[in-house]
Design an enzyme around this catalytic site. Structure first.
Site, PDB file in Angstrom:
ATOM      1  N   ASP A 275       0.851  -1.197   0.000  1.00  0.00           N
ATOM      2  CA  ASP A 275       0.000   0.000   0.000  1.00  0.00           C
ATOM      3  C   ASP A 275       0.880   1.238   0.000  1.00  0.00           C
ATOM      4  OD1 ASP A 275      -2.015   1.908   0.308  1.00  0.00           O
ATOM      5  OD2 ASP A 275      -3.136   0.689   1.740  1.00  0.00           O
TER       6      ASP A 275
ATOM      7  N   ARG B 126      -0.556   4.402  -0.444  1.00  0.00           N
ATOM      8  CA  ARG B 126      -1.426   5.563  -0.295  1.00  0.00           C
ATOM      9  C   ARG B 126      -0.939   6.485   0.821  1.00  0.00           C
ATOM     10  NH1 ARG B 126      -7.148   2.510  -0.116  1.00  0.00           N
ATOM     11  NH2 ARG B 126      -5.806   0.984   0.944  1.00  0.00           N
TER      12      ARG B 126
END
Length: 368
Positions: free
Chosen positions: A291, A293
């Site tokens: 991830d 983000r």
């Protein structure tokens, strides 16, 4: 004495320098990446043509190396906790590409732990939404060969924190939505790349009380096209439903496709998922973590909307942690679910078992 113009603008700031370097990488041009007394010429393999690859090899006289992140190295059978570099002398563009991305690539016979500066070049690629397979060459003694190239000091990457948090509201206007009535779309501009981000205000939430919110990352395939491979579209629409049922709230819609990797990397990963890999292993084949983000934009948007206390609609504990770390008081969490399909069941199970998402998947399957 010459007075400074009141309209003089300082373009020599960390964010501007990083953005220039990012732009050069995306155009397939070398960037001089520096720290202390070391200078590297770096190229992102994801954006380079075979002709430029060969030209670069000639200029550095075969001294270039390929950076492979820890995730990609592990997928190649290299047991390491750090990134590695592999000599590229005599290796063609196609061979380097296979070593960087292909499922059937063989473990390289010659590799070494990557130096700190080489590893940090991958961060620059990820900022550019490029795969982090980097072509690097130490040019500390021959910088003149790359005098026309953009230069960036590595410290600039750590000095962009303020820029990532700086946003301003651009416009707010009413948009009638099917099933949700009149909503306000609030557009904010800023961040490292001066992107436009959107907050959808459902109803008239009372900002003096904990505000129901959902932080939703963009998913072109799911949100727009109804892809069955994920539950993103369902979460978007069900999230809006929940905000309406709560009497009003805010959906923060962040432009960070593919868990922050970009649409190109996401589609490459989808290809590997079709061959049987789960979403995390597919990203690892591309050298990516599970991830990428970031949530500075969400924090800035909430502050500009005068929201400091929230009730969060999410299954992702990382989002809750990011809000709390950013000074937002999180009172409680409510799950946001979607329809479980044959196509997305493995994806949802991977998010639950490997990414720690709080999802009662077996209960959802039983309810179908």
């Amino acid at each position: 004495m010459t007075s400074k113009s009141p309209f003089a603008i300082d373009f020599a700031n960390p964010a501007a320098e990083v953005e220039r370097a990012v732009s050069e990488l995306r155009f397939g041009r070398p960037v001089i990446f520096e720290e202390d007394h070391q200078s590297l010429a770096v190229l992102a393999l994801d954006a380079v043509t075979p002709a430029l690859y060969d030209q670069f090899s000639g200029v550095v006289e075969g001294s270039h190396r390929l950076l492979l992140t820890r995730q990609r190295a592990n997928r190649l059978g290299i047991k390491t906790m750090t990134d590695v570099t592999v000599p590229l002398a005599g290796m063609s563009f196609d061979e380097a590409s296979r070593l960087s991305y292909a499922l059937d690539a063989k473990r390289p016979g010659n590799y070494a732990p990557a130096e700190s500066l080489a590893s940090r070049s991958a961060e620059l690629a990820r900022t550019a939404l490029l795969l982090p397979a980097m072509i690097i060459a130490d040019i500390s003694q021959k910088k003149s060969l790359f005098s026309a190239c953009c230069s960036l000091h590595a410290s600039r990457l750590t000095q962009t924190g303020i820029a990532r948090q700086e946003f301003q509201q651009v416009v707010r206007t009413r948009v009638p939505l099917k099933d949700h009535g009149d909503c306000d779309f609030v557009v904010f501009r800023g961040g490292l790349a001066q992107k436009d981000q959107v907050a959808i205000v459902v109803g008239k939430p009372d900002v003096t009380k904990p505000v129901p919110i959902r932080v939703h990352s963009s998913c072109i395939t799911g949100d727009l096209c109804g892809s069955l491979k994920c539950d993103c579209g369902d979460q978007l629409r069900n999230g809006l439903d929940l905000l309406k049922q709560a009497g009003g709230g805010v959906l923060i819609y962040l432009d960070q496709e593919g868990r922050g990797t970009g649409i190109g990397a996401k589609m490459r990963a989808y290809g590997y998922q079709h061959l049987g890999l789960d979403t995390i292993d597919a990203d690892a084949e591309l050298g990516l973590a599970e991830d990428h983000r970031r949530y500075e934009a969400a924090l800035a948007m909430l502050r500009l909307l005068s929201i400091s206390e929230v009730v969060v609609y999410t299954n992702n504990p990382t989002k809750i942690a990011a809000l709390r770390d950013g000074g937002i008081i999180v009172h409680s969490r409510t799950a946001v679910t979607g329809r479980v399909t044959n196509e997305n069941e493995n994806y949802l199970r991977t998010k639950t078992l490997r990414a720690g998402h709080m999802l009662e998947l077996d209960t959802l399957i039983a309810a179908e």
